[in-house]
Design a protein around this motif. Sequence first.
Motif, PDB file in Angstrom:
ATOM      1  N   GLU A  25       0.749  -1.438   0.059  1.00  0.00           N
ATOM      2  CA  GLU A  25      -0.311   0.308  -0.024  1.00  0.00           C
ATOM      3  C   GLU A  25       0.903   1.397  -0.490  1.00  0.00           C
ATOM      4  OE1 GLU A  25      -3.247   0.552   2.409  1.00  0.00           O
ATOM      5  OE2 GLU A  25      -3.247  -1.623   3.151  1.00  0.00           O
ATOM      6  N   HIS A  26       0.283   2.523  -0.934  1.00  0.00           N
ATOM      7  CA  HIS A  26       1.682   3.117  -0.900  1.00  0.00           C
ATOM      8  C   HIS A  26       2.442   3.283  -1.535  1.00  0.00           C
ATOM      9  CE1 HIS A  26      -2.203   5.324   1.001  1.00  0.00           C
ATOM     10  NE2 HIS A  26      -2.209   4.366   2.062  1.00  0.00           N
ATOM     11  N   PRO A  27       3.495   2.059  -2.138  1.00  0.00           N
ATOM     12  CA  PRO A  27       4.627   1.932  -2.677  1.00  0.00           C
ATOM     13  C   PRO A  27       5.301   3.363  -2.943  1.00  0.00           C
ATOM     14  CG  PRO A  27       3.111   1.242  -4.445  1.00  0.00           C
ATOM     15  CD  PRO A  27       2.090   2.216  -2.317  1.00  0.00           C
ATOM     16  N   SER A  28       5.097   4.496  -3.393  1.00  0.00           N
ATOM     17  CA  SER A  28       5.371   5.176  -4.216  1.00  0.00           C
ATOM     18  C   SER A  28       5.191   6.454  -3.033  1.00  0.00           C
ATOM     19  CB  SER A  28       4.739   5.977  -5.549  1.00  0.00           C
ATOM     20  OG  SER A  28       3.794   6.564  -5.039  1.00  0.00           O
ATOM     21  N   GLU A  29       4.846   6.570  -2.075  1.00  0.00           N
ATOM     22  CA  GLU A  29       4.971   7.848  -1.501  1.00  0.00           C
ATOM     23  C   GLU A  29       5.547   7.483  -0.094  1.00  0.00           C
ATOM     24  OE1 GLU A  29       1.975   6.920  -2.509  1.00  0.00           O
ATOM     25  OE2 GLU A  29       0.820   8.411  -2.932  1.00  0.00           O
ATOM     26  N   LEU A  30       5.565   5.729   0.236  1.00  0.00           N
ATOM     27  CA  LEU A  30       6.412   5.631   1.382  1.00  0.00           C
ATOM     28  C   LEU A  30       7.582   5.763   0.734  1.00  0.00           C
ATOM     29  CD1 LEU A  30       4.471   2.723   3.085  1.00  0.00           C
ATOM     30  CD2 LEU A  30       4.798   4.534   3.688  1.00  0.00           C
ATOM     31  N   ILE A  82       0.635   4.458   9.634  1.00  0.00           N
ATOM     32  CA  ILE A  82      -0.154   5.898   9.002  1.00  0.00           C
ATOM     33  C   ILE A  82       0.615   6.493   9.975  1.00  0.00           C
ATOM     34  CG2 ILE A  82      -0.585   7.355   6.475  1.00  0.00           C
ATOM     35  CD1 ILE A  82       0.537   4.344   5.986  1.00  0.00           C
ATOM     36  N   ALA A  83      -0.360   6.507  10.638  1.00  0.00           N
ATOM     37  CA  ALA A  83      -0.421   7.520  11.668  1.00  0.00           C
ATOM     38  C   ALA A  83       0.418   7.692  12.137  1.00  0.00           C
ATOM     39  CB  ALA A  83      -1.433   7.767  12.755  1.00  0.00           C
ATOM     40  N   ALA A  84       1.908   6.452  12.830  1.00  0.00           N
ATOM     41  CA  ALA A  84       2.624   5.943  13.524  1.00  0.00           C
ATOM     42  C   ALA A  84       3.434   7.099  12.714  1.00  0.00           C
ATOM     43  CB  ALA A  84       3.453   5.157  13.767  1.00  0.00           C
ATOM     44  N   LEU A  85       3.654   6.996  11.436  1.00  0.00           N
ATOM     45  CA  LEU A  85       4.969   7.670  10.462  1.00  0.00           C
ATOM     46  C   LEU A  85       4.407   9.107  10.364  1.00  0.00           C
ATOM     47  CD1 LEU A  85       4.518   4.917   7.410  1.00  0.00           C
ATOM     48  CD2 LEU A  85       6.592   5.278   8.493  1.00  0.00           C
ATOM     49  N   GLU A  86       3.019   9.598  10.457  1.00  0.00           N
ATOM     50  CA  GLU A  86       3.024  11.208   9.959  1.00  0.00           C
ATOM     51  C   GLU A  86       3.245  11.558  11.524  1.00  0.00           C
ATOM     52  OE1 GLU A  86      -0.535  14.160   9.261  1.00  0.00           O
ATOM     53  OE2 GLU A  86      -0.711  12.379  11.096  1.00  0.00           O
ATOM     54  N   GLN A  87       3.328  11.136  12.561  1.00  0.00           N
ATOM     55  CA  GLN A  87       3.853  11.159  14.113  1.00  0.00           C
ATOM     56  C   GLN A  87       5.043  11.597  13.864  1.00  0.00           C
ATOM     57  OE1 GLN A  87       2.040   8.701  17.595  1.00  0.00           O
ATOM     58  NE2 GLN A  87       2.561  10.722  18.530  1.00  0.00           N
ATOM     59  N   GLY A  88       6.524  10.731  13.160  1.00  0.00           N
ATOM     60  CA  GLY A  88       7.604  10.470  13.190  1.00  0.00           C
ATOM     61  C   GLY A  88       7.849  11.760  12.560  1.00  0.00           C
ATOM     62  N   GLU A  89       7.071  12.051  11.490  1.00  0.00           N
ATOM     63  CA  GLU A  89       7.128  13.261  10.352  1.00  0.00           C
ATOM     64  C   GLU A  89       7.370  14.462  11.280  1.00  0.00           C
ATOM     65  OE1 GLU A  89       9.221  13.104   8.025  1.00  0.00           O
ATOM     66  OE2 GLU A  89       8.527  11.061   7.116  1.00  0.00           O
ATOM     67  N   ASP A  90       5.986  14.774  11.844  1.00  0.00           N
ATOM     68  CA  ASP A  90       6.010  15.938  12.891  1.00  0.00           C
ATOM     69  C   ASP A  90       7.387  15.860  14.334  1.00  0.00           C
ATOM     70  OD1 ASP A  90       3.400  16.388  12.308  1.00  0.00           O
ATOM     71  OD2 ASP A  90       2.557  14.738  13.604  1.00  0.00           O
ATOM     72  N   ILE A  91       7.976  14.734  14.824  1.00  0.00           N
ATOM     73  CA  ILE A  91       8.843  14.915  15.192  1.00  0.00           C
ATOM     74  C   ILE A  91      10.273  15.339  14.687  1.00  0.00           C
ATOM     75  CG2 ILE A  91      10.658  13.769  16.841  1.00  0.00           C
ATOM     76  CD1 ILE A  91       8.460  12.528  17.581  1.00  0.00           C
ATOM     77  N   GLY A  92      10.534  14.549  12.893  1.00  0.00           N
ATOM     78  CA  GLY A  92      11.006  14.945  12.615  1.00  0.00           C
ATOM     79  C   GLY A  92      11.099  16.743  12.243  1.00  0.00           C
ATOM     80  N   LEU A  93       9.826  17.463  12.115  1.00  0.00           N
ATOM     81  CA  LEU A  93       9.637  18.700  11.277  1.00  0.00           C
ATOM     82  C   LEU A  93      10.153  19.833  12.577  1.00  0.00           C
ATOM     83  CD1 LEU A  93       8.731  20.668   9.249  1.00  0.00           C
ATOM     84  CD2 LEU A  93       6.055  20.422  10.224  1.00  0.00           C
ATOM     85  N   ASP A  94       9.885  19.374  14.055  1.00  0.00           N
ATOM     86  CA  ASP A  94      10.244  20.007  15.300  1.00  0.00           C
ATOM     87  C   ASP A  94      11.513  19.748  15.630  1.00  0.00           C
ATOM     88  OD1 ASP A  94       7.853  20.352  15.625  1.00  0.00           O
ATOM     89  OD2 ASP A  94       7.270  18.831  17.863  1.00  0.00           O
ATOM     90  N   ASN A  95      12.769  18.528  14.819  1.00  0.00           N
ATOM     91  CA  ASN A  95      13.662  18.803  15.545  1.00  0.00           C
ATOM     92  C   ASN A  95      14.442  19.933  14.337  1.00  0.00           C
ATOM     93  OD1 ASN A  95      13.474  16.612  17.061  1.00  0.00           O
ATOM     94  ND2 ASN A  95      13.916  15.523  15.955  1.00  0.00           N
ATOM     95  N   ARG A 125       3.899  14.922   2.420  1.00  0.00           N
ATOM     96  CA  ARG A 125       3.542  13.427   1.641  1.00  0.00           C
ATOM     97  C   ARG A 125       2.529  12.719   2.191  1.00  0.00           C
ATOM     98  NH1 ARG A 125       8.577  12.620   0.095  1.00  0.00           N
ATOM     99  NH2 ARG A 125       7.562  13.950  -1.872  1.00  0.00           N
ATOM    100  N   MET A 126       3.083  12.485   4.129  1.00  0.00           N
ATOM    101  CA  MET A 126       2.279  11.249   4.635  1.00  0.00           C
ATOM    102  C   MET A 126       1.570  11.725   5.526  1.00  0.00           C
ATOM    103  SD  MET A 126       3.976   8.330   4.766  1.00  0.00           S
ATOM    104  CE  MET A 126       2.531   8.243   5.982  1.00  0.00           C
ATOM    105  N   SER A 127       1.364  13.315   5.580  1.00  0.00           N
ATOM    106  CA  SER A 127      -0.015  13.285   5.766  1.00  0.00           C
ATOM    107  C   SER A 127      -1.784  13.102   4.551  1.00  0.00           C
ATOM    108  CB  SER A 127      -0.178  15.214   6.246  1.00  0.00           C
ATOM    109  OG  SER A 127       0.862  15.730   7.017  1.00  0.00           O
ATOM    110  N   GLY A 128      -0.811  13.136   3.168  1.00  0.00           N
ATOM    111  CA  GLY A 128      -1.721  13.641   2.222  1.00  0.00           C
ATOM    112  C   GLY A 128      -1.675  11.729   2.590  1.00  0.00           C
ATOM    113  N   VAL A 129      -1.035  10.910   2.228  1.00  0.00           N
ATOM    114  CA  VAL A 129      -1.208   9.238   2.852  1.00  0.00           C
ATOM    115  C   VAL A 129      -2.125   9.096   3.995  1.00  0.00           C
ATOM    116  CG1 VAL A 129      -0.149   7.653   3.243  1.00  0.00           C
ATOM    117  CG2 VAL A 129       1.015   9.016   1.816  1.00  0.00           C
TER     118      VAL A 129
END
Length: 133
Positions: A25-30, A82-95, A125-129
């Motif tokens: 699922e979602h291979p290109s985005e991941l 997917i929610a866990a991946l988006e949360q990780g992206e949130d953390i990365g953005l803050d970092n 991208r993860m928010s869209g997914v």
Amino acid sequence: LNSLLQGERSAVATYEQAQRHLDGEHPSELEANRSCHAKRIDVLTRRILELGGDPTVKGGAWVGFTKVIEQAASLIGHSAVIAALEQGEDIGLDNYKDAVEKVDPMSKTMILSDLLPAQERTHWRMSGVKQMA
């Protein structure tokens, strides 16, 4: 910079784990996100070496998400992964935003012109997914 590098290493490992558990699922985005995080590993590693530092080889903030993904994929389902991946992206953005004021001027420029915009794209991208899931 090593803290950011740790986060990027963890992000790559987390995306690899997610790709295995999401059954195509979602291979290109991941893959796009995994690849983007891998490129940031190279950029950060080079900069740390330029500054005379030792690039870390261990993962950082996303390590816990890898465990969540392992459990979530089999117990809860794909939307939790997917929610866990988006949360990780949130953390990365803050970092990245936090790091801007803690690094030397050349590293600050690198973060603002390259790394932070790349992190914003992987987050977007993860928010869209997540919205599609």
